[in-house]
Design a protein around this motif. Sequence first.
Motif, mmCIF file in Angstrom:
data_model
loop_
_atom_site.group_PDB
_atom_site.id
_atom_site.type_symbol
_atom_site.label_atom_id
_atom_site.label_comp_id
_atom_site.label_asym_id
_atom_site.label_seq_id
_atom_site.Cartn_x
_atom_site.Cartn_y
_atom_site.Cartn_z
ATOM 1 N N CYS A 281 0.850 -1.187 0.000
ATOM 2 C CA CYS A 281 0.000 0.000 0.000
ATOM 3 C C CYS A 281 0.886 1.237 0.000
ATOM 4 O O CYS A 281 1.796 1.368 0.818
ATOM 5 C CB CYS A 281 -0.905 -0.001 1.232
ATOM 6 S SG CYS A 281 -1.900 1.489 1.417
ATOM 7 N N GLU A 292 -6.680 -3.621 -1.717
ATOM 8 C CA GLU A 292 -6.604 -2.182 -1.980
ATOM 9 C C GLU A 292 -7.802 -1.733 -2.806
ATOM 10 O O GLU A 292 -8.158 -2.362 -3.805
ATOM 11 C CB GLU A 292 -5.314 -1.835 -2.711
ATOM 12 C CG GLU A 292 -4.061 -2.060 -1.908
ATOM 13 C CD GLU A 292 -2.807 -1.629 -2.649
ATOM 14 O OE1 GLU A 292 -1.717 -1.727 -2.055
ATOM 15 O OE2 GLU A 292 -2.922 -1.201 -3.818
ATOM 16 N N ASP A 295 -4.800 3.421 -4.625
ATOM 17 C CA ASP A 295 -3.403 3.597 -4.205
ATOM 18 C C ASP A 295 -2.849 4.818 -4.906
ATOM 19 O O ASP A 295 -2.506 4.783 -6.086
ATOM 20 C CB ASP A 295 -2.560 2.363 -4.534
ATOM 21 C CG ASP A 295 -1.226 2.370 -3.800
ATOM 22 O OD1 ASP A 295 -0.648 3.467 -3.620
ATOM 23 O OD2 ASP A 295 -0.769 1.286 -3.402
ATOM 24 N N CYS A 307 -4.920 2.776 1.700
ATOM 25 C CA CYS A 307 -5.364 2.324 0.371
ATOM 26 C C CYS A 307 -6.829 1.905 0.343
ATOM 27 O O CYS A 307 -7.217 0.995 -0.404
ATOM 28 C CB CYS A 307 -4.462 1.208 -0.151
ATOM 29 S SG CYS A 307 -2.761 1.769 -0.448
ATOM 30 N N THR A 308 -7.645 2.544 1.169
ATOM 31 C CA THR A 308 -9.091 2.384 1.090
ATOM 32 C C THR A 308 -9.693 3.714 0.642
ATOM 33 O O THR A 308 -9.112 4.777 0.864
ATOM 34 C CB THR A 308 -9.704 1.975 2.439
ATOM 35 O OG1 THR A 308 -9.357 2.965 3.431
ATOM 36 C CG2 THR A 308 -9.170 0.630 2.882
#
Length: 609
Positions: A281, A292, A295, A307-308
């Motif tokens: 990430c 993910e 990114d 990475c959400t």
Amino acid sequence: MRVRHCILSFTLVALATVAHAEPIRLSTAGASSLGGLDVHRGAVAELQSSRAFARLFFDERSFPNAEDVDAVHVLTNGLIVLSTAAAATLGSPPLTFRDGDLVAYDPLHDTASVIFSESAHFTGNQDIDAVFVRANGTLVLSTRDAASLGDPPVAFTGGDLVAYDPVLRDASILVPSGRFVDGGENVDAVHLLPDGRVALSVERDVGAGLGGITFRDGDIVLYDPVTDEASLFLAESAFSDDEDVDALHLGCGNGLVESDEECDEAGETIACHADCTIPTCGDGVLDPALGEQCDDQGESAICDRDCTTVACGDGVTNATAGEGCDDGGESALCDTDCTPAACGDGTINSSAGEACDAAGESVACDADCTTAVCGDATLNATRGESCDDGGTLDGDCCSASCLLDLAGTPCPDDGNACTTIDACDGAGSCEHRAVPAPDCRRPTVAGKATLMIKDKPVDEKDKLVWKWTRGPVTLLEDFGSPETTDDYTLCLYEDGQASSALRARVRIPAGETCRGRACWRLRRSGLKYLDKDLTPDGALKLDLKEGAVSGKAKITMQARGEQLTLPALPLAPPFRVQLLADNGICWEARYDAAGIRTNDETLLRARSE
């Protein structure tokens, strides 16, 4: 080797992958077709691991004239280290170099510089046929003919691989030519792997033998010098014709982990990116297999650092998206809209103890975010309150309906006999004004009441003595019942033009026991108080003598010690002393400037008017 050749690169990248990874780079002895690309001699090409297509990496036209690239290595900074089969010119401004020189070429800026000079290191004219540059700057190379390097000199043949430090001028043979079956091979291309294996190609067209296998000049072989075992890495059949690989560099995407690579799985996989970095990430590459959702190489307005996708309430604070906090929902420090919890922000936060939040005071909500109620000790003018003392009773200057009592409205007695008026000030406070009692009995003869105050550096020696004599008719019953119920209080006032100010108070309580005996004693002509413990305000003695006829009544009061609170001296005349009894009778003496004998910071002596 004196024929011109091309440099070809094999890239292990899936066809659908947008990002381009660093390839396997090699050169052949003549023009060839590879992966659907016609490559001219002197050029560098990239061939995908799928062998499906190749692309041009280095154009032969970078040379003013057609040249034969004998050795190549690509540095991590993008510079191409190369050698040619004859003297050549490269770059702008033009750099001319010999076949035994190594040149670092920057294809981005079209500049070149010599990093290894044939004349400085070899004893004669040599042609470098293969080169690998280690991370510490040392070289692994092979020459076409026998040569020597180093100090002291190390002699080697065209089939030897030599490790050479150009700074220390230290040389050693890494792989001797004797490892080949015939012992006389000429190594045309070389690349060292981190595990110690050597990727190489030789000049012999057919029949070269090493590590238990036989191979051709167009093959690339992986050789382990420790176990003396070899395997075929790339077959000549990848080319459209019979070719001789003259220069080699294995890069990312070849399925072999190089020194500057984190991984290499010959393309994009769950465990390895096509650029040979481990998926993590924040690397800028979306990896759904790792969970993910995005990114952006760190926090962005649409992507959290984990990475959400950005969402208020996801438990990840994203300042770029305007979040001041994110505790995964409401908390004592963070509102549900991801702003720091603060009373008055317009968002009710029960975790922070808010019962309401109207972004300020409202009819239903106080400014401290509690429900507005008369008696909550928070003034709320919006709902019509003019006061709120936290109570719900009348008579304390703030009514039970949270309205101010008018000035002068009686309020609770403060218990101080010297403050005779207890009234509201109209602003919510109960004032206790020091107004001398009226109609107190005074001496019948001027100068017959004296006052002495001594303020010593040591409080234990402080003293106050008041003597009141030649009083009007005062019967024993006028003194009340101090031995049981009637307290006495001595009050000292400064009489200003507009009002009086209380400067000292001494209480003489009714009843009580002093050292095992009654403090008050009834005498034939009056009452006497004695307390050697000086409680509570320092009173030691109080003698009350009756006078059935005018001029006979007499009062003497003495107080001293640490419990005695003296006024600040000097006093400003006129001033008065009153002795108040709880039965409502009082005695006083007034003092003007004429009666003052001494009045400084430590001593006051005065006689009454």
